[in-house]
Scaffold this active site. Structure first.
Site, mmCIF file in Angstrom:
data_model
loop_
_atom_site.group_PDB
_atom_site.id
_atom_site.type_symbol
_atom_site.label_atom_id
_atom_site.label_comp_id
_atom_site.label_asym_id
_atom_site.label_seq_id
_atom_site.Cartn_x
_atom_site.Cartn_y
_atom_site.Cartn_z
ATOM 1 N N ASP A 132 -7.101 1.554 1.067
ATOM 2 C CA ASP A 132 -7.936 0.325 1.349
ATOM 3 C C ASP A 132 -7.622 -0.094 2.640
ATOM 4 O O ASP A 132 -6.620 0.526 3.436
ATOM 5 C CB ASP A 132 -7.419 -1.052 0.384
ATOM 6 C CG ASP A 132 -6.154 -1.190 0.524
ATOM 7 O OD1 ASP A 132 -5.193 -0.007 0.549
ATOM 8 O OD2 ASP A 132 -5.488 -2.185 0.397
ATOM 9 N N GLU A 196 -3.019 -1.798 -1.175
ATOM 10 C CA GLU A 196 -1.812 -1.757 -0.368
ATOM 11 C C GLU A 196 -1.790 -3.093 0.308
ATOM 12 O O GLU A 196 -0.990 -3.832 0.441
ATOM 13 C CB GLU A 196 -1.671 -0.539 0.445
ATOM 14 C CG GLU A 196 0.053 -0.330 1.100
ATOM 15 C CD GLU A 196 -0.060 -1.075 2.308
ATOM 16 O OE1 GLU A 196 1.069 -1.764 2.876
ATOM 17 O OE2 GLU A 196 -1.316 -1.526 2.950
HETATM 18 ZN ZN LIG Z 1 -1.310 0.261 5.689
#
Ligand SMILES: [Zn+2]
Length: 508
Positions: A132, A196
């Site tokens: 992401d 994340e």
């Molecule tokens: Zn990162």
């Protein structure tokens, strides 16, 4: 006559002491050993150098063009994440057709690759990246953030530094090895979380559970984090690669005060706003303890002191004398202050509904970033002690502990150090990572967790991470691929590394 004699004796003794101090400072400055081991550099002419050809460049550019944006745990571009999965699969056919490589899916979108080595007695390790990216404000960029424009020696785009370059870097390195017929000797994992940027609570957490439920521990973990800092560290004559050996924790507290509401025409003593304001001012004016000299920054100095300009070297090699002075200097600047203590940031303040009504409640939110020598409980206790007012209630909105401090005398640290040096030929040093990464979910899996991405950045380029015009030098992307290649190779023959590191290190 007698007083004069005594005075001259005192003066002589003082001069003698001063002389001894000056000599000690000079001796320590010039004799402080170089803690840096040296290794043979990776060269373009090496037979196993991985060039960034058009095919590899296109793999990476396509990955950047897929907008895998996450804004909250439920609000990710899941279609794009699946598209990225497909792109990974198409780009690396050997990885996906090898019978010793397993691809495991978690929470529908997070990927874990298990590469089984030929020698099952070697303890496994893990490389961590993520799929992401954070959003980008296109209007503020020079180019479309998802165009992967190649310009002026850079590849522009969201995710070029955070952190699709490590994702594709490690995959290219492994695909290259497989194409050469090299089956890895040591088992390793590659984890690629999908959330994340918004906590890792579904992705990395599920990966962590997978390991703990099977009782698998890891020799070391290499995750994103710090970088090769070019002109960022004051006093350094060269760029320096920083390996994050710990990361700060976080605690968000809500403070509130409730009093009986009343009319503004007849105020009775203190108001909720007054009481809470006083408490918040105390928090801001009483910072938490300055840990300079006790945390990872001490190790950082030990590793780089020899590479500093003379005035810095004199100061840093003599912490016994200048320590308190440097501690105060660190506290003056926000970026160094964040390294040496738990920081306190007043982020929200709400009270009142109408101009003529004394508000019954007032609420404020304080965000702390916790130094690794403290815990959430310590911070709560200290805040209460600073405020010293029982009318101010506190509630923990969210919190996680700082990570343990990973050692610098482990195999994992040495392997990373060696690989960094081979690619960048710069001093390498441990440091405290003041942001956070998916590795916070992995602290039970390994005591050797290192946060480093092989990005070579000056302070302007560093601002691109989570900011505008994120871009990676084309050459740096090539270095990234070769860094992971060396890391994989070095991880397989780490047995004789220890002696290279034993020579130089000395405590400050
Ligand atoms: Zn990162």
């Amino acid at each position: 006559m007698k007083t004069r004699k005594i005075l001259s004796l005192i003066l002589k003794s003082l001069l003698l002491i001063l002389g001894v101090i000056i000599v000690a400072v000079i001796i320590r400055t010039v004799t402080f050993p170089d803690a840096q081991p040296y290794f043979e550099k990776c060269k373009v002419s090496d037979s196993d150098f991985i060039p960034l050809n058009d095919v590899r460049l296109q793999h990476f550019r396509t990955a950047i063009q897929i907008p895998t944006v996450c804004t909250s745990i439920d609000n990710c571009n899941f279609t794009a994440i699946l598209q990225l999965h497909d792109h990974i699969q198409e780009s690396f056919p050997l990885i996906h057709s090898s019978n010793f490589i397993q691809r495991i899916l978690f929470a529908n979108y997070t990927l874990l690759y298990r590469v089984e080595g030929t020698n099952s007695t070697l303890p496994p390790y893990m490389l961590v990246s993520h799929l992401d990216v954070v959003p980008a404000k296109a209007a503020e960029w020079q180019v479309d953030p998802f165009s992967a424009t190649v310009k002026e020696g850079y590849i522009f785009g969201r995710g070029t530094l955070d952190v699709k370059q490590t994702l594709f870097g490690m995959m290219e390195a492994l695909e290259f090895r497989l194409a050469k017929g090299q089956r890895p000797i040591r088992t390793f994992y590659m984890a690629m979380g999908h959330d994340e940027e918004v906590s890792g609570l579904r992705g990395a957490k599920a990966v962590a559970n997978y390991f703990s439920s099977r009782g698998i521990t890891l020799d070391f973990i290499s995750d994103e984090g710090m970088v090769v800092a070019d002109g960022i560290l004051p006093g350094m004559q060269t760029p320096v690669a920083l390996i994050g050996i710990a990361e700060k924790g976080m605690a968000t507290f809500e403070f509130s005060v409730s009093v009986t509401p009343g009319h503004a025409s007849m105020p009775a003593g203190e108001t909720s706003i007054g009481i809470l304001s006083k408490a918040m001012v105390s928090l801001e004016q009483n910072p938490h303890e300055n840990f300079f000299g006790k945390g990872p920054e001490r190790l950082l100095l030990e590793y780089v002191v020899n590479k500093m300009t003379l005035p810095h070297r004199v100061l840093m090699a003599n912490l016994w004398l200048f320590g308190p002075l440097i501690a105060r200097a660190f506290a003056l600047k926000p970026n160094t202050n964040a390294i040496i203590r738990t920081t306190t940031a007043l982020t929200m303040f709400n009270a009142g509904v109408k101009w003529n009504v004394i508000s019954s409640t007032a609420k404020a939110v304080v965000n702390h970033r916790i130094h690794p020598l403290q815990s959430v409980a310590d911070v709560l206790k200290i805040d209460k002690k600073i405020i010293q007012d029982d009318r101010v209630k506190v509630k923990i909105l969210s919190a996680y502990e700082p990570s343990p401090i990973s050692p610098t005398d482990s195999d994992g640290y040495r392997i990373l150090h060696q690989s960094i040096y081979q690619i960048f030929e710069v001093p390498v040093a441990p440091a405290l990572f003041i942001a956070s990464s998916d590795s916070k979910h992995f602290v039970k899996l390994s005591k050797n967790i290192y946060r480093f991405a092989p990005s070579f950045l000056n302070s302007a380029e560093l601002k691109g991470i989570h900011g505008n015009n994120e871009k990676i030098k084309i050459k740096n992307y090539e270095q990234t691929i070769n860094f992971y290649y060396h890391l994989m190779i070095n991880a397989e023959k780490s047995a004789n590394l220890k002696s290279a590191f034993d020579k130089g290190h000395q405590d400050l």
